[in-house]
Design a protein around this motif. Sequence first.
Motif, mmCIF file in Angstrom:
data_model
loop_
_atom_site.group_PDB
_atom_site.id
_atom_site.type_symbol
_atom_site.label_atom_id
_atom_site.label_comp_id
_atom_site.label_asym_id
_atom_site.label_seq_id
_atom_site.Cartn_x
_atom_site.Cartn_y
_atom_site.Cartn_z
ATOM 1 N N TYR A 4 -15.634 101.839 17.715
ATOM 2 C CA TYR A 4 -17.101 101.354 18.604
ATOM 3 C C TYR A 4 -16.429 101.060 19.909
ATOM 4 N N SER A 5 -17.512 101.350 20.928
ATOM 5 C CA SER A 5 -17.218 101.143 22.297
ATOM 6 C C SER A 5 -17.490 99.509 22.583
ATOM 7 N N LYS A 6 -16.908 99.057 23.848
ATOM 8 C CA LYS A 6 -17.086 97.699 24.042
ATOM 9 C C LYS A 6 -18.647 97.395 24.042
ATOM 10 N N GLU A 7 -19.414 98.225 24.460
ATOM 11 C CA GLU A 7 -20.874 98.076 24.846
ATOM 12 C C GLU A 7 -21.347 97.856 23.477
ATOM 13 N N VAL A 8 -21.103 98.631 22.459
ATOM 14 C CA VAL A 8 -21.794 98.487 21.134
ATOM 15 C C VAL A 8 -21.267 96.999 20.609
ATOM 16 N N ILE A 9 -20.032 96.640 20.777
ATOM 17 C CA ILE A 9 -19.556 95.332 20.368
ATOM 18 C C ILE A 9 -20.262 94.185 20.981
ATOM 19 N N ALA A 10 -20.452 94.383 22.363
ATOM 20 C CA ALA A 10 -21.292 93.607 23.126
ATOM 21 C C ALA A 10 -22.763 93.103 22.461
ATOM 22 N N ASP A 11 -23.557 94.521 22.227
ATOM 23 C CA ASP A 11 -24.638 94.420 21.538
ATOM 24 C C ASP A 11 -24.637 93.765 20.330
ATOM 25 N N LEU A 12 -23.543 94.166 19.405
ATOM 26 C CA LEU A 12 -23.365 93.566 18.248
ATOM 27 C C LEU A 12 -23.321 91.850 18.281
ATOM 28 N N VAL A 13 -22.349 91.347 19.274
ATOM 29 C CA VAL A 13 -22.167 89.819 19.422
ATOM 30 C C VAL A 13 -23.624 89.180 19.983
ATOM 31 N N ALA A 14 -24.471 89.886 20.799
ATOM 32 C CA ALA A 14 -25.562 89.581 21.525
ATOM 33 C C ALA A 14 -26.588 89.459 20.358
ATOM 34 N N GLY A 15 -26.668 90.128 19.340
ATOM 35 C CA GLY A 15 -27.675 90.418 18.251
ATOM 36 C C GLY A 15 -28.595 91.370 18.687
ATOM 37 N N THR A 16 -28.290 92.213 19.320
ATOM 38 C CA THR A 16 -29.357 93.280 20.041
ATOM 39 C C THR A 16 -29.136 94.691 19.402
ATOM 40 N N LEU A 17 -28.081 94.860 18.472
ATOM 41 C CA LEU A 17 -28.017 96.274 17.978
ATOM 42 C C LEU A 17 -28.878 96.234 17.024
ATOM 43 N N PRO A 18 -29.577 97.474 16.862
ATOM 44 C CA PRO A 18 -30.553 97.610 15.673
ATOM 45 C C PRO A 18 -29.823 97.479 14.378
ATOM 46 N N TRP A 19 -30.719 97.114 13.431
ATOM 47 C CA TRP A 19 -30.260 96.520 12.191
ATOM 48 C C TRP A 19 -29.425 97.726 11.509
ATOM 49 N N PRO A 20 -29.852 98.804 11.457
ATOM 50 C CA PRO A 20 -29.171 100.214 10.626
ATOM 51 C C PRO A 20 -27.660 100.348 11.426
ATOM 52 N N GLN A 21 -27.442 100.236 12.678
ATOM 53 C CA GLN A 21 -26.412 100.301 13.462
ATOM 54 C C GLN A 21 -25.495 99.232 13.024
ATOM 55 N N THR A 22 -26.056 97.990 13.072
ATOM 56 C CA THR A 22 -25.314 96.737 12.885
ATOM 57 C C THR A 22 -24.599 96.943 11.423
ATOM 58 N N ARG A 23 -25.360 97.341 10.423
ATOM 59 C CA ARG A 23 -24.950 97.575 8.893
ATOM 60 C C ARG A 23 -23.884 98.545 8.848
ATOM 61 N N ARG A 24 -23.927 99.379 9.637
ATOM 62 C CA ARG A 24 -22.957 100.754 9.738
ATOM 63 C C ARG A 24 -21.675 99.968 10.289
ATOM 64 N N VAL A 25 -21.902 99.188 11.429
ATOM 65 C CA VAL A 25 -20.542 98.605 11.783
ATOM 66 C C VAL A 25 -19.871 97.569 10.884
ATOM 67 N N MET A 26 -20.782 96.698 10.333
ATOM 68 C CA MET A 26 -20.470 95.789 9.508
ATOM 69 C C MET A 26 -19.689 96.397 8.135
ATOM 70 N N SER A 27 -19.897 97.475 7.747
ATOM 71 C CA SER A 27 -19.632 98.026 6.529
ATOM 72 C C SER A 27 -18.294 98.820 6.873
ATOM 73 N N ALA A 28 -18.401 99.450 8.031
ATOM 74 C CA ALA A 28 -17.132 100.505 8.147
ATOM 75 C C ALA A 28 -15.858 99.636 8.425
ATOM 76 N N TYR A 29 -14.752 100.405 7.919
ATOM 77 C CA TYR A 29 -13.338 99.767 8.347
ATOM 78 C C TYR A 29 -13.315 99.324 9.864
ATOM 79 N N LYS A 30 -12.703 98.420 10.227
ATOM 80 C CA LYS A 30 -12.573 97.701 11.375
ATOM 81 C C LYS A 30 -11.611 98.778 12.306
ATOM 82 N N ASP A 31 -12.013 99.103 13.533
ATOM 83 C CA ASP A 31 -11.030 99.836 14.496
ATOM 84 C C ASP A 31 -9.807 99.067 14.881
#
Length: 161
Positions: A4-31
């Motif tokens: 995931y890009s730094k921008e996606v991680i920033a959205d995740l930290v800010a709580g602005t990433l849409p839930w389906p994408q947040t769930r994918r990030v949380m469930s996947a192996y960490k880069d």
Amino acid sequence: MTSYSKEVIADLVAGTLPWPQTRRVMSAYKDDDRFFKYVAVLQDRVGWKDPILLPVSDHLFICQSGDERVTKCECGHSFGDYRKNWKLKAAIIVRNTEESLREIYPNSDIPDPQWMEIREFICPQCGTMHEVEAAAPGYPIVHDFQPDLESFYREWLGKPL
């Protein structure tokens, strides 16, 4: 492996990433470089240049400040040497009366103040509440953890501190 890009991680930290994408990030192996992207996002959010070495909580970090490693609030307030309990240098509100406990439990049962008190640890500069403890009156303030930064970087992250 997903990355995931730094921008996606920033959205995740800010709580602005849409839930389906947040769930994918949380469930996947960490880069492999996720921690470093996360720290870079946090570094961009603070108004000071001391490098963040390890986040302690959402607004509290262990940083390299000159020759010292300190626990520092997002606002820039230093609580001093990271190996010492930062809470001892915080502003502390102790709720140990029925009246003070009622402020946070207005419509429910409250703990018996003879058996438990609520301690709120607050940055003396910006007023951010960093932590809350519930403890028996007289119980020492808990020192949550003292990380071995060198081992964490070397053995877990595979990089020197």
